[in-house]
Design an enzyme around this catalytic site. Sequence first.
Site, PDB file in Angstrom:
ATOM      1  N   LYS A  11     -15.569   2.323   6.503  1.00 41.91           N
ATOM      2  CA  LYS A  11     -14.801   3.025   7.550  1.00 41.91           C
ATOM      3  C   LYS A  11     -15.736   3.418   8.707  1.00 41.91           C
ATOM      4  O   LYS A  11     -16.703   2.719   8.969  1.00 41.91           O
ATOM      5  CB  LYS A  11     -14.050   4.227   6.951  1.00 41.91           C
ATOM      6  CG  LYS A  11     -13.231   3.815   5.717  1.00 41.91           C
ATOM      7  CD  LYS A  11     -12.284   4.874   5.237  1.00 41.91           C
ATOM      8  CE  LYS A  11     -11.559   4.355   3.987  1.00 41.91           C
ATOM      9  NZ  LYS A  11     -10.519   5.267   3.530  1.00 41.91           N
ATOM     10  N   HIS A  94      -4.968  -1.922   6.814  1.00 43.99           N
ATOM     11  CA  HIS A  94      -5.328  -0.689   6.093  1.00 43.99           C
ATOM     12  C   HIS A  94      -4.369   0.421   6.525  1.00 43.99           C
ATOM     13  O   HIS A  94      -3.972   0.496   7.693  1.00 43.99           O
ATOM     14  CB  HIS A  94      -6.781  -0.302   6.398  1.00 43.99           C
ATOM     15  CG  HIS A  94      -7.260   0.778   5.489  1.00 43.99           C
ATOM     16  ND1 HIS A  94      -6.954   2.101   5.703  1.00 43.99           N
ATOM     17  CD2 HIS A  94      -7.986   0.730   4.344  1.00 43.99           C
ATOM     18  CE1 HIS A  94      -7.478   2.824   4.726  1.00 43.99           C
ATOM     19  NE2 HIS A  94      -8.110   2.011   3.882  1.00 43.99           N
ATOM     20  N   GLU A 166      -3.063  -0.170  -2.135  1.00 45.35           N
ATOM     21  CA  GLU A 166      -3.685   1.131  -1.880  1.00 45.35           C
ATOM     22  C   GLU A 166      -2.604   2.171  -1.645  1.00 45.35           C
ATOM     23  O   GLU A 166      -2.128   2.325  -0.513  1.00 45.35           O
ATOM     24  CB  GLU A 166      -4.570   1.051  -0.632  1.00 45.35           C
ATOM     25  CG  GLU A 166      -5.715   0.067  -0.751  1.00 45.35           C
ATOM     26  CD  GLU A 166      -6.893   0.509   0.094  1.00 45.35           C
ATOM     27  OE1 GLU A 166      -7.978   0.676  -0.473  1.00 45.35           O
ATOM     28  OE2 GLU A 166      -6.721   0.729   1.307  1.00 45.35           O
TER      29      GLU A 166
HETATM   30  P1  PGA Z   1     -11.129   5.937  -0.982  1.00 48.84           P
HETATM   31  O1  PGA Z   1     -10.637   4.885   0.146  1.00 48.84           O
HETATM   32  O2  PGA Z   1     -11.830   5.120  -2.043  1.00 48.84           O
HETATM   33  O3  PGA Z   1     -12.026   6.876  -0.265  1.00 48.84           O
HETATM   34  O4  PGA Z   1      -9.883   6.592  -1.515  1.00 48.84           O
HETATM   35  C1  PGA Z   1     -10.119   3.639  -0.198  1.00 48.84           C
HETATM   36  C2  PGA Z   1      -9.728   2.887   1.050  1.00 48.84           C
HETATM   37  O5  PGA Z   1      -9.230   3.516   1.988  1.00 48.84           O
HETATM   38  O6  PGA Z   1      -9.918   1.672   1.150  1.00 48.84           O
END
Ligand code: PGA
Length: 249
Positions: A11, A94, A166
């Site tokens: 990110k 995403h 997700e």
């Molecule tokens: P996280 O994020 O592992 O911090 O929950 C996953 C993602 O957004 O791909």
Amino acid sequence: MRRKIIAGNWKMNLKYDEAKVLAAAICEGEGTYRHDVILCPSFLYLTALAEILKGSKVALGAQNCADREHGAFTGEVSAPMLASIGVPYVIIGHSERRIYYHESHAMLKDKIDIALAHGLKPIFCCGETKEIRLDEQQENYVERQLEDSLFHLSEDDIQRVIIAYEPVWAIGTGLTATPQQAQDMHHFIRTRIAARYGRDIAERIIIQYGGSMKPDNAAELLSQPDVDGGLIGGASLKADDFKAIIGAV
Ligand code: PGA
């Protein structure tokens, strides 16, 4: 047997030097990894990280690409640009892009098409919000995401896509889907792919789980029959945690 792929989605985190140190640390352990690995840093660091990863089996991915090929779109980065520096993967759709930047199903369909046209392999994210799950509409919602942005693809092209389930309520919240909730949705996604493309193709597609996957829950999630890896946010920023996930079951 499908191989498992663990992708780290960094990110908008890490300064340049920190990113290089983390990439080098991930490469170092690769002899012990049980799964394939992809790192998705900021666009800015892709070329430098490509040098660090050269000769290793760790691959690179971008976190996004534009829905156009080129032209007057200030601030955007296109799939052909990514392809021109040899980046093999790109995350598309995403939930943070969908929510904060209002990326629609139609826009994501265009991104998928352009990425594939330029030889990139998309990691397509889908998943429901908390409200949708409380309403027990998660399957309908995810099916719609797949139909609107992916199921126009040919049999050849769909096999170049990785799907990442997700659940939005589990991303960065510390709440993880239970292994059974993840398995149920992954199985559902695979049955939808089978209905559209046939069983053989459905059995070949990689479906990753993402949402607070950490060293202490990775083994159980990854041992579910339809969970073929993870898309990891927070835990991918710590070398030891990420390596523990890559080394899990
Ligand atoms: P996280 O994020 O592992 O911090 O929950 C996953 C993602 O957004 O791909």
